[in-house]
Design a protein around this motif. Structure first.
Motif, mmCIF file in Angstrom:
data_model
loop_
_atom_site.group_PDB
_atom_site.id
_atom_site.type_symbol
_atom_site.label_atom_id
_atom_site.label_comp_id
_atom_site.label_asym_id
_atom_site.label_seq_id
_atom_site.Cartn_x
_atom_site.Cartn_y
_atom_site.Cartn_z
ATOM 1 N N THR A 80 0.835 -1.206 0.000
ATOM 2 C CA THR A 80 0.000 0.000 0.000
ATOM 3 C C THR A 80 0.870 1.255 0.000
ATOM 4 O OG1 THR A 80 -1.817 -1.143 1.111
ATOM 5 C CG2 THR A 80 -1.764 1.263 1.295
ATOM 6 N N LEU A 81 1.937 1.247 0.794
ATOM 7 C CA LEU A 81 2.815 2.419 0.860
ATOM 8 C C LEU A 81 3.622 2.586 -0.430
ATOM 9 C CD1 LEU A 81 3.796 2.160 4.592
ATOM 10 C CD2 LEU A 81 2.467 3.988 3.502
ATOM 11 N N LEU A 82 3.983 1.495 -1.076
ATOM 12 C CA LEU A 82 4.638 1.608 -2.381
ATOM 13 C C LEU A 82 3.676 2.214 -3.399
ATOM 14 C CD1 LEU A 82 6.634 -1.721 -2.406
ATOM 15 C CD2 LEU A 82 7.608 0.568 -2.604
ATOM 16 N N ARG A 83 2.429 1.827 -3.337
ATOM 17 C CA ARG A 83 1.427 2.406 -4.240
ATOM 18 C C ARG A 83 1.243 3.891 -3.941
ATOM 19 N NH1 ARG A 83 -4.739 0.237 -5.360
ATOM 20 N NH2 ARG A 83 -5.291 1.882 -6.823
ATOM 21 N N LEU A 84 1.170 4.257 -2.663
ATOM 22 C CA LEU A 84 1.056 5.669 -2.277
ATOM 23 C C LEU A 84 2.231 6.462 -2.842
ATOM 24 C CD1 LEU A 84 -0.342 7.896 -0.468
ATOM 25 C CD2 LEU A 84 1.245 7.160 1.327
ATOM 26 N N GLY A 85 3.438 5.940 -2.647
ATOM 27 C CA GLY A 85 4.619 6.617 -3.165
ATOM 28 C C GLY A 85 4.604 6.759 -4.674
ATOM 29 N N ALA A 86 4.181 5.699 -5.368
ATOM 30 C CA ALA A 86 4.117 5.743 -6.828
ATOM 31 C C ALA A 86 3.124 6.800 -7.296
ATOM 32 C CB ALA A 86 3.735 4.368 -7.385
ATOM 33 N N CYS A 87 2.005 6.924 -6.626
ATOM 34 C CA CYS A 87 0.979 7.886 -7.039
ATOM 35 C C CYS A 87 1.378 9.330 -6.749
ATOM 36 C CB CYS A 87 -0.345 7.578 -6.339
ATOM 37 S SG CYS A 87 -1.146 6.087 -6.959
ATOM 38 N N LEU A 88 2.160 9.538 -5.693
ATOM 39 C CA LEU A 88 2.513 10.905 -5.290
ATOM 40 C C LEU A 88 3.936 11.302 -5.672
ATOM 41 C CD1 LEU A 88 0.830 11.056 -1.760
ATOM 42 C CD2 LEU A 88 -0.075 11.829 -3.963
ATOM 43 N N GLY A 89 4.672 10.393 -6.295
ATOM 44 C CA GLY A 89 6.046 10.711 -6.674
ATOM 45 C C GLY A 89 6.987 10.771 -5.487
ATOM 46 N N VAL A 90 6.726 9.945 -4.483
ATOM 47 C CA VAL A 90 7.529 9.912 -3.258
ATOM 48 C C VAL A 90 8.249 8.571 -3.191
ATOM 49 C CG1 VAL A 90 7.408 9.878 -0.730
ATOM 50 C CG2 VAL A 90 5.999 11.484 -2.027
ATOM 51 N N GLY A 91 9.556 8.607 -3.014
ATOM 52 C CA GLY A 91 10.335 7.378 -2.922
ATOM 53 C C GLY A 91 10.194 6.710 -1.569
ATOM 54 N N LEU A 92 10.472 5.414 -1.562
ATOM 55 C CA LEU A 92 10.425 4.620 -0.333
ATOM 56 C C LEU A 92 11.737 3.901 -0.121
ATOM 57 C CD1 LEU A 92 7.237 4.655 -1.119
ATOM 58 C CD2 LEU A 92 7.195 2.814 0.530
ATOM 59 N N ASP A 93 12.180 3.907 1.123
ATOM 60 C CA ASP A 93 13.330 3.119 1.543
ATOM 61 C C ASP A 93 12.798 1.995 2.413
ATOM 62 O OD1 ASP A 93 15.818 4.642 0.639
ATOM 63 O OD2 ASP A 93 14.624 6.218 1.562
ATOM 64 N N ILE A 94 13.098 0.756 2.043
ATOM 65 C CA ILE A 94 12.669 -0.412 2.796
ATOM 66 C C ILE A 94 13.899 -0.946 3.520
ATOM 67 C CG2 ILE A 94 11.518 -2.655 2.704
ATOM 68 C CD1 ILE A 94 9.812 -0.503 1.354
ATOM 69 N N ILE A 95 13.867 -0.880 4.845
ATOM 70 C CA ILE A 95 15.004 -1.307 5.656
ATOM 71 C C ILE A 95 14.753 -2.743 6.108
ATOM 72 C CG2 ILE A 95 16.389 -0.816 7.703
ATOM 73 C CD1 ILE A 95 15.171 2.147 7.386
ATOM 74 N N GLU A 96 15.559 -3.657 5.614
ATOM 75 C CA GLU A 96 15.410 -5.086 5.893
ATOM 76 C C GLU A 96 15.946 -5.408 7.302
ATOM 77 O OE1 GLU A 96 14.392 -7.511 3.540
ATOM 78 O OE2 GLU A 96 14.555 -6.474 1.635
ATOM 79 N N PRO A 97 15.544 -6.549 7.858
ATOM 80 C CA PRO A 97 14.755 -7.584 7.211
ATOM 81 C C PRO A 97 13.255 -7.298 7.289
ATOM 82 C CG PRO A 97 15.402 -8.329 9.394
ATOM 83 C CD PRO A 97 16.039 -6.971 9.177
ATOM 84 N N CYS A 98 12.541 -7.732 6.268
ATOM 85 C CA CYS A 98 11.083 -7.645 6.251
ATOM 86 C C CYS A 98 10.511 -8.904 6.910
ATOM 87 C CB CYS A 98 10.558 -7.553 4.820
ATOM 88 S SG CYS A 98 11.025 -6.045 3.961
#
Length: 163
Positions: free
Chosen positions: A16-34
């Protein structure tokens, strides 16, 4: 402005947050481990066809994330332990909004590293909001303050099929 997810537990929230970022032009950093396999069906279902549009960077660890951050950008932690309401905080375009694990937040060393801590005012009987909802609220305020939203489409432009 960017979002950073510290060791996310729930694939649907990350998608959901990746979709939010894609729609608003905002990058995401995913800090592992997931707490889920990257590319799981729940993750893909939540992100839908927006995943290829997202500016997502995966980091092997907290230290890896810190090494790759732009110099001078602030880490703004969303936390129930923040002293400042998110609407009272002054955002900058290069801020990174940091979100903790859905089940545990962030550990003390990550909390201590934040440059600022903001909270969403809630009723005393409420424990916390869903991380994706909290991120959308705070990101919306940050983008509003910094004029960072994408331009509004004109009525004559195609809407992309309602997605």
């Amino acid at each position: 402005m960017r979002l950073a997810l510290f060791e996310p537990d729930i694939a649907q929230n990350t998608g959901t947050l990746l979709r939010l970022g894609a729609c608003l032009g905002v990058g995401l950093d995913i800090i592992e481990p997931c707490g889920f396999p990257w590319g799981s069906s729940a993750f893909k279902r939540a992100g839908m066809d927006y995943l290829p549009l997202a500016d997502a960077r995966r980091h092997d660890s907290w230290d890896d994330f810190l090494r790759t951050r732009p110099a001078g950008s602030r880490l703004v932690l969303l936390t129930t332990q923040g002293a400042d309401a998110y609407t009272d905080f002054t955002y900058r375009p290069d801020d990174t909004l940091l979100l903790g694990r859905e089940t545990a937040g962030v550990p003390p060393h990550v909390h201590a590293r934040a440059d600022a801590r903001v909270t969403i005012p809630m009723l005393p009987s409420a424990r916390s909001l869903n991380v994706a909802i909290a991120a959308a609220m705070v990101l919306g305020e940050g983008l509003r303050q910094t004029a960072g939203f994408p331009p509004v489409k004109r009525a004559s432009e195609p809407d992309g099929g309602g997605r």
